[in-house]
Motif scaffolding. Sequence first.
Motif, PDB file in Angstrom:
ATOM      1  N   UNK A  91      -8.313  -3.094  10.199  1.00 62.10           N
ATOM      2  CA  UNK A  91      -8.759  -4.068   9.385  1.00 62.10           C
ATOM      3  C   UNK A  91      -9.292  -3.121   8.012  1.00 62.10           C
ATOM      4  N   UNK A  92      -8.111  -3.313   6.806  1.00 59.21           N
ATOM      5  CA  UNK A  92      -8.521  -2.608   5.748  1.00 59.21           C
ATOM      6  C   UNK A  92      -8.163  -1.279   6.209  1.00 59.21           C
ATOM      7  N   UNK A  93      -8.733  -0.279   5.375  1.00 58.22           N
ATOM      8  CA  UNK A  93      -8.654   1.358   5.600  1.00 58.22           C
ATOM      9  C   UNK A  93      -7.395   1.711   4.907  1.00 58.22           C
ATOM     10  N   UNK A  94      -6.879   3.124   5.490  1.00 54.00           N
ATOM     11  CA  UNK A  94      -5.736   3.596   5.073  1.00 54.00           C
ATOM     12  C   UNK A  94      -4.873   3.904   6.333  1.00 54.00           C
ATOM     13  N   UNK A  95      -3.671   3.637   5.929  1.00 51.97           N
ATOM     14  CA  UNK A  95      -2.518   3.529   7.221  1.00 51.97           C
ATOM     15  C   UNK A  95      -1.510   4.793   6.754  1.00 51.97           C
ATOM     16  N   UNK A  96      -0.861   5.456   7.869  1.00 48.36           N
ATOM     17  CA  UNK A  96       0.047   6.415   7.501  1.00 48.36           C
ATOM     18  C   UNK A  96       1.294   6.257   8.494  1.00 48.36           C
ATOM     19  N   UNK A  97       2.400   6.042   7.753  1.00 49.24           N
ATOM     20  CA  UNK A  97       3.581   5.931   8.573  1.00 49.24           C
ATOM     21  C   UNK A  97       4.466   7.542   8.432  1.00 49.24           C
ATOM     22  N   UNK A 144       0.699  -6.947   8.553  1.00 49.77           N
ATOM     23  CA  UNK A 144      -0.619  -7.447   9.475  1.00 49.77           C
ATOM     24  C   UNK A 144      -2.077  -7.120   8.847  1.00 49.77           C
ATOM     25  N   UNK A 145      -1.790  -6.091   7.888  1.00 52.08           N
ATOM     26  CA  UNK A 145      -3.325  -5.653   7.657  1.00 52.08           C
ATOM     27  C   UNK A 145      -3.450  -6.034   5.958  1.00 52.08           C
ATOM     28  N   UNK A 146      -3.719  -7.101   5.551  1.00 55.17           N
ATOM     29  CA  UNK A 146      -3.287  -7.526   4.292  1.00 55.17           C
ATOM     30  C   UNK A 146      -4.394  -6.527   3.386  1.00 55.17           C
ATOM     31  N   UNK A 147      -5.194  -5.757   3.771  1.00 57.34           N
ATOM     32  CA  UNK A 147      -6.437  -5.196   2.858  1.00 57.34           C
ATOM     33  C   UNK A 147      -6.107  -3.456   2.994  1.00 57.34           C
ATOM     34  N   UNK A 148      -5.126  -3.234   3.611  1.00 55.37           N
ATOM     35  CA  UNK A 148      -4.833  -1.737   3.863  1.00 55.37           C
ATOM     36  C   UNK A 148      -4.029  -1.130   2.707  1.00 55.37           C
ATOM     37  N   UNK A 149      -4.378   0.101   2.470  1.00 57.21           N
ATOM     38  CA  UNK A 149      -3.466   0.728   1.681  1.00 57.21           C
ATOM     39  C   UNK A 149      -2.518   1.605   2.694  1.00 57.21           C
ATOM     40  N   UNK A 192       9.562  -1.816  -3.017  1.00 59.29           N
ATOM     41  CA  UNK A 192       9.719  -2.510  -4.071  1.00 59.29           C
ATOM     42  C   UNK A 192      10.278  -3.776  -3.897  1.00 59.29           C
ATOM     43  N   UNK A 193      10.949  -4.124  -3.009  1.00 57.89           N
ATOM     44  CA  UNK A 193      11.793  -5.692  -2.914  1.00 57.89           C
ATOM     45  C   UNK A 193      10.958  -6.389  -2.044  1.00 57.89           C
ATOM     46  N   UNK A 194       9.847  -5.862  -1.837  1.00 57.28           N
ATOM     47  CA  UNK A 194       8.736  -6.438  -0.712  1.00 57.28           C
ATOM     48  C   UNK A 194       7.564  -7.116  -1.366  1.00 57.28           C
ATOM     49  N   UNK A 195       6.916  -8.084  -0.703  1.00 54.95           N
ATOM     50  CA  UNK A 195       5.543  -8.618  -1.194  1.00 54.95           C
ATOM     51  C   UNK A 195       4.657  -7.662  -1.371  1.00 54.95           C
ATOM     52  N   UNK A 196       4.727  -6.509  -0.850  1.00 55.20           N
ATOM     53  CA  UNK A 196       3.529  -5.431  -0.273  1.00 55.20           C
ATOM     54  C   UNK A 196       3.578  -4.107  -1.475  1.00 55.20           C
ATOM     55  N   UNK A 197       4.539  -4.183  -2.385  1.00 57.96           N
ATOM     56  CA  UNK A 197       4.873  -2.908  -2.972  1.00 57.96           C
ATOM     57  C   UNK A 197       3.439  -2.457  -3.881  1.00 57.96           C
ATOM     58  N   UNK A 198       2.581  -3.310  -3.933  1.00 54.38           N
ATOM     59  CA  UNK A 198       1.261  -2.814  -4.591  1.00 54.38           C
ATOM     60  C   UNK A 198       0.376  -2.023  -3.665  1.00 54.38           C
TER      61      UNK A 198
END
Length: 217
Positions: free
Chosen positions: A18-24, A39-44, A63-69
């Motif tokens: 929940x929130x926080x920082x994620x790395x792929x 799945x985690x709307x508050x994550x970077x 860039x084409x996704x809703x999550x580009x920011x």
Amino acid sequence: MKVCTDSCVLGAFADPGAGGRLLDIGTGTGLLALMAAQRNPAARVDAVEVDEAAFQQAVENVNDSPFADRVKVIQSRIQTFAAEPYDRILCNPPFYTNHLRSPDAAVNRALHNDELPFEELIASIDRLLKPGGQCWVLLPPFEMERFSRLAQSAGLWSFQELSLRHQTQKPVFRTITGFGRQESYPLKTSELLIYKLDGKTYTDAFRQLLRPFYLIF
């Protein structure tokens, strides 16, 4: 690169926090990073990829996704990537060793672990994971056994495991394992069947897990 069913299961099953920082790690098309952001709307989310073509494709997809920011794609080897520690790490790593090669260098990078041996991947995870963080990894069963032994020797302990089968009569073909820094007993295990006995119809459990991501559901 094609989007594989097992990678989709990893993105849908792994705890995104929940929130926080994620790395792929080794984002490829950006699939896991985008699923984590959904799945985690508050994550970077940082998505690291070494291959130039895959990096460009991931940038385009993000860039084409809703999550580009909230999703940043970075071209780098994970062994030299430097950042503040992450709450969650996701990885679908290359695993072939001493197998026949494809004439396509990008395919070889994605599937063969010459450029990212397990030992170097685990060292990178250990360096980039917060003390209370989780890492989720997808591998075939044999490779996962070896990865888990190496991870444990580095102080990363498995606490949850999901086995994937295509059908009841088929062998387990992939394992998803969650790792943390605390020893946890007993290991929580479960199994997911993708298809019913006809080999064509998705199981109810698979449909429920992937419904937020598969338009056909």
